[in-house]
Design a protein around this motif. Structure first.
Motif, PDB file in Angstrom:
ATOM      1  N   ARG A   7     -92.675  13.160  28.597  1.00 49.83           N
ATOM      2  CA  ARG A   7     -92.378  11.732  28.376  1.00 49.83           C
ATOM      3  C   ARG A   7     -92.940  10.877  29.512  1.00 49.83           C
ATOM      4  NH1 ARG A   7     -88.064  10.011  24.824  1.00 49.83           N
ATOM      5  NH2 ARG A   7     -88.701   7.895  25.322  1.00 49.83           N
ATOM      6  N   PHE A   8     -92.663  11.283  30.752  1.00 52.22           N
ATOM      7  CA  PHE A   8     -93.094  10.436  31.873  1.00 52.22           C
ATOM      8  C   PHE A   8     -94.608  10.510  32.090  1.00 52.22           C
ATOM      9  CE2 PHE A   8     -88.581  10.175  32.733  1.00 52.22           C
ATOM     10  CZ  PHE A   8     -88.473   8.820  33.037  1.00 52.22           C
ATOM     11  N   ARG A   9     -95.202  11.685  31.847  1.00 54.93           N
ATOM     12  CA  ARG A   9     -96.659  11.755  31.981  1.00 54.93           C
ATOM     13  C   ARG A   9     -97.310  10.804  30.995  1.00 54.93           C
ATOM     14  NH1 ARG A   9     -97.895  18.097  32.214  1.00 54.93           N
ATOM     15  NH2 ARG A   9     -97.746  18.435  34.458  1.00 54.93           N
ATOM     16  N   SER A  10     -96.798  10.787  29.750  1.00 52.17           N
ATOM     17  CA  SER A  10     -97.469   9.932  28.761  1.00 52.17           C
ATOM     18  C   SER A  10     -97.213   8.449  29.066  1.00 52.17           C
ATOM     19  CB  SER A  10     -97.114  10.334  27.325  1.00 52.17           C
ATOM     20  OG  SER A  10     -95.870   9.827  26.980  1.00 52.17           O
ATOM     21  N   ILE A  11     -96.057   8.126  29.615  1.00 57.14           N
ATOM     22  CA  ILE A  11     -95.805   6.722  30.006  1.00 57.14           C
ATOM     23  C   ILE A  11     -96.827   6.292  31.063  1.00 57.14           C
ATOM     24  CG2 ILE A  11     -94.198   5.279  31.347  1.00 57.14           C
ATOM     25  CD1 ILE A  11     -91.887   6.607  29.794  1.00 57.14           C
ATOM     26  N   VAL A  12     -96.980   7.144  32.081  1.00 54.17           N
ATOM     27  CA  VAL A  12     -97.880   6.804  33.186  1.00 54.17           C
ATOM     28  C   VAL A  12     -99.326   6.705  32.682  1.00 54.17           C
ATOM     29  CG1 VAL A  12     -98.823   7.779  35.327  1.00 54.17           C
ATOM     30  CG2 VAL A  12     -96.343   7.666  34.989  1.00 54.17           C
TER      31      VAL A  12
END
Ligand code: ASP
Length: 450
Positions: free
Chosen positions: A77-82
């Motif tokens: 989730r956080f990788r794709s947000i970044v």
């Protein structure tokens, strides 16, 4: 210059594209200096909120000592947000690695659950070029687990005094032992309110995925009117009865500081939203009734005893029985020789109702006891009701025309609400009948058929 604290909820921050909207909103007004954020919420129906994924991590740590499997989803989730935010130089993996290690080492449910807000705030602070201010350093709980208001307000004011712009994770703070502790679910609303109070903001903006409060539940009445302005008192009555947009506890800090709240929609920022005003600043206008809300599944215990009014201590004895059994009550309408207790039915399952009645009989020896089950309560709320003669006549006429049998009536002493108790089966019909009676003709046409 005026100062706004804005809080963005999980759906407003669910992915990188939503965070870009948030950035545009924040940058559109220089008053929006301090931003409080939730963890990423659901991107689509059926998706899982990051906070729920974190609770899963905690379960995995308890069972296996590691959270590798559940944390993998959070990492994605956080990788794709970044990635969506184009933050090439941001070391998201470094922060995620450290977080995973800490979750495994601390073995704390609250610490683990708080990491969604922590990680999101780190990302958003970096993206918007604002300072990251960790909630653990500025929000404190006391030994009883309640917010330590004095210490918290002083610390926040100090930390943000010379700050031009900050992003603060919502939902958590530090307890009396120095450990991370969370508010209850949805608690970032409280964090935002606390920050607004501490910096004495002019406005607390709460950004979510709806354009404010509606006059009643849209699942019952088609396209109900939006509430543009509401007082804190009215909001308290409506949210207590089930109109949920804000966490109920988030009202108190700003209310004490006389700071208005504005509910805004991140996905339709041009919509007016709902402005919630302290009584001092609130002037009644427009409709007599501001909103209608209600809940099903109450039980009414009706007690009758002749000369009850002269029996000193009758009510105290009845309430002592409830207290000893740990049962709360919602309302207690009374007459000369009668007293009714309205209790949420979930307290009374598994034989508790029968036991309670036995104890009440023993304590006060009533002449007559009657129990009504499957009762719904519907509250009609509005400051205008206190000043407009005939409001209750209009309400009761509407219910009688709709053929609804009223089992109980309670008017709050503040005169801003009238509560009726009706059969659960009449609940939707009752809300519609009241809506028709008090809202404009145009809207009346759209009310769902009974
Ligand atoms: N993330 C937390 C929750 O899902 C707190 C919040 O969003 O306000 O309950």
């Amino acid at each position: 210059m005026s100062l706004t604290v804005c809080k963005f909820g999980g759906s407003s921050l669910a992915d990188g594209n939503n965070i870009k909207r948030v950035e545009a909103i924040v940058n559109a007004d220089p008053a929006r200096k301090f931003v409080v954020v939730s963890a990423p919420g659901k991107r689509y129906s059926g998706d899982i909120k990051v906070t729920d994924m974190l609770y899963e991590c905690y379960r995995e740590v308890q069972e296996t000592g590691s959270c590798a499997a559940a944390f993998a989803g959070i990492r994605r989730r956080f990788r794709s947000i970044v990635e969506e935010l184009g933050m090439e130089g941001f070391d998201v993996d470094g922060i995620l690695d450290e977080t995973e290690r800490e979750i495994e080492a601390r073995k704390s449910s609250d610490f683990t659950a708080s990491r969604g807000e922590y990680l999101n705030a780190r990302v958003i602070a970096a993206k918007t070029g604002r300072q990251f201010v960790d909630a653990k350093d500025i929000v404190f709980f006391d030994e009883r687990g309640a917010l330590d208001e004095k210490r918290t307000y002083a610390k926040i004011a100090e930390a943000l005094r010379d700050c031009d712009g900050a992003v603060i994770p919502g939902f958590y703070g530090t307890d009396a032992e120095g450990n991370i502790k969370t508010f209850s679910r949805g608690g970032s609303d409280i964090s935002g309110s606390v920050v607004a109070r501490a910096v004495n903001a002019d406005l607390y903006e709460n950004w979510t995925d709806v354009s404010g409060f509606l006059a009643c539940d849209p699942r019952i009445v088609n396209n109900p009117e939006k509430i543009e302005i509401i007082s804190f008192k009215e909001l308290r009555e409506l949210s207590y009865m089930g109109a949920n947009v804000l966490h109920a506890d988030s009202i108190f800090p700003v209310r004490k500081g006389d700071i208005p709240i504005k509910i805004k929609n991140t996905f339709r920022p041009e919509d007016a939203g709902t402005l919630i005003l302290p009584s001092k600043k609130y002037k009644k206008h427009g409709n007599i009734v501001t909103g209608i809300a209600g809940k099903k599944d109450f039980t009414v215990i009706f007690l009758e005893k002749s000369m009850m009014n002269s029996e000193v201590g009758f009510a105290r004895k009845v309430l002592s029985v409830l207290e000893e059994d740990g049962i709360g009550f919602e309302h207690m309408p009374s007459g000369i020789d009668t007293l009714s207790l309205v209790i949420d039915s979930h307290y009374l399952t598994g034989g508790t109702l029968e036991k309670l009645i036995g104890q009440i009989r023993e304590a006060v020896r009533p002449d007559y006891v009657r129990v009504l089950e499957n009762i719904a309560l519907v509250a009609t709320v509005g400051h205008g009701m206190a000043f407009n003669v005939g409001t209750s006549a209009r309400l009761f006429a509407a219910l009688s025309e709709a053929g609804i049998n009223i089992r109980m009536i309670d008017q709050g002493s503040s005169e801003i609400n009238i509560i009726v108790g009706i059969d659960n089966d009449d609940y939707e019909k009752c809300v519609r009948a009241i809506y028709r009676a008090f809202f404009d003709d145009e809207k009346r046409a759209e009310v769902m058929p009974d």
